[in-house]
Design a protein around this motif. Structure first.
Motif, short mmCIF file in Angstrom:
data_model
loop_
_atom_site.label_atom_id
_atom_site.label_comp_id
_atom_site.label_asym_id
_atom_site.label_seq_id
_atom_site.Cartn_x
_atom_site.Cartn_y
_atom_site.Cartn_z
N THR A 130 0.84 -1.19 0.00
CA THR A 130 0.00 0.00 0.00
C THR A 130 0.88 1.25 0.00
O THR A 130 1.95 1.28 0.61
N THR A 131 0.42 2.29 -0.69
CA THR A 131 1.10 3.58 -0.70
C THR A 131 0.06 4.68 -0.62
O THR A 131 -1.14 4.43 -0.77
N ASP A 132 0.52 5.91 -0.41
CA ASP A 132 -0.43 7.01 -0.27
C ASP A 132 -0.84 7.64 -1.59
O ASP A 132 -1.55 8.63 -1.61
N ALA A 133 -0.37 7.11 -2.72
CA ALA A 133 -0.75 7.57 -4.05
C ALA A 133 -0.30 9.00 -4.34
O ALA A 133 -0.87 9.67 -5.19
N LEU A 134 0.74 9.47 -3.63
CA LEU A 134 1.23 10.83 -3.86
C LEU A 134 2.45 10.86 -4.78
O LEU A 134 3.01 11.93 -5.04
#
Length: 270
Positions: A140-144
């Motif tokens: 998972t990542t913060d999509a930034l």
């Protein structure tokens, strides 16, 4: 407000379980489609799902960035996807059993030997005419920041084309997922229960899902090139979603490095 949402969520879960139990006892089909059940759960969490585009026709392999455990609920509210998931999910109470019943393919994140059988199982789902969705970041990542996709499981396309000798190609569809709340990402070693409470406490949020234009994998394709192309397209869509929907705090952090979360589905060199 968070307590009210928590109560609504528990009530929704209780009703869904009661409806499923009643249907089983009476030998009837499920009282509602699982997509409807996921939509109700998302709504009870305070998560609105906004969709742009539509899923490709089956069979197709969908490649999405991964932000949170909420992703699966939001996606399952839209279509009958089959997912690739880490093996730990199969051991979760209720969720693991539901995932197995829905044809989820499990892979052990740290074992390269688990990749070929997982790819074969994914190819089998595709050969059955299913939509197979994976999160090739493996975490998972913060999509930034632009995503980096691991290539291991794009290899399921080769297995599919071997199985389906009359199929000239397999479509891959990039999918971008972005939340307008900084609370949504489930990162690091965060436990599920505290994160669930933060989601309930933060208030309503929107999960923006954009289905991109599919591209074809032909026989003899390069899986690493396929992973790069899918990541490039998802990254471009994420940039557009951030520009259109980010809250001020997110917009200010858009140039920051991405924050990775759980351990990857497969080793980096796979």
């Amino acid at each position: 407000m968070a307590i009210l949402r928590a109560f609504a969520l528990l009530l929704t879960i209780a009703r869904l379980l009661a409806a499923a139990a009643f249907a089983r006892r009476n030998g009837r089909p499920a009282a509602m489609r699982r997509s409807d059940a996921c939509a109700r759960l998302a709504a009870a969490l305070g998560v609105r799902v906004s969709v742009e585009g539509e899923a490709a026709g089956a069979p197709a392999l969908l490649a999405a960035n991964h932000v949170s455990w909420i992703d699966v609920l939001a996606l399952r509210a839209l279509a009958d996807f089959r997912f690739l998931a880490k093996s730990e999910v199969g051991r979760w109470p209720l969720i693991g059993r539901a995932a197995r019943l829905r044809g989820t393919v499990f892979v052990e994140r740290a074992r390269k030997r688990s990749i070929p059988p997982a790819n074969a199982a994914m190819a089998e789902r595709l050969a059955q005419g299913r939509l197979m969705l994976m999160f090739p970041q493996g975490t998972t990542t913060d999509a930034l920041a632009p995503p980096r996709f691991l290539s291991s499981h794009f290899g399921c396309g080769r297995d599919f084309l071997v199985r389906k000798e009359n199929a000239p190609y397999l479509f891959v569809q990039p999918v971008a997922i972005f939340y307008d709340s900084p609370v949504a990402p489930w990162l690091g070693e965060a436990a599920l229960a505290p994160h669930l409470w933060r989601v309930l406490r933060d208030g309503p949020m929107t999960c923006h899902i954009r289905f991109g234009e599919p591209f074809a994998l032909e026989r003899g394709f390069d899986r690493k090139a396929a992973a790069r192309e899918a990541a490039r397209r998802v990254g471009a869509m994420l940039g557009e979603l951030r520009a259109a929907h980010a809250r001020p705090a997110q917009a200010g952090a858009a140039g920051a490095p991405t924050h990775a979360g759980k351990a990857p589905l497969a080793p980096e060199g796979a």
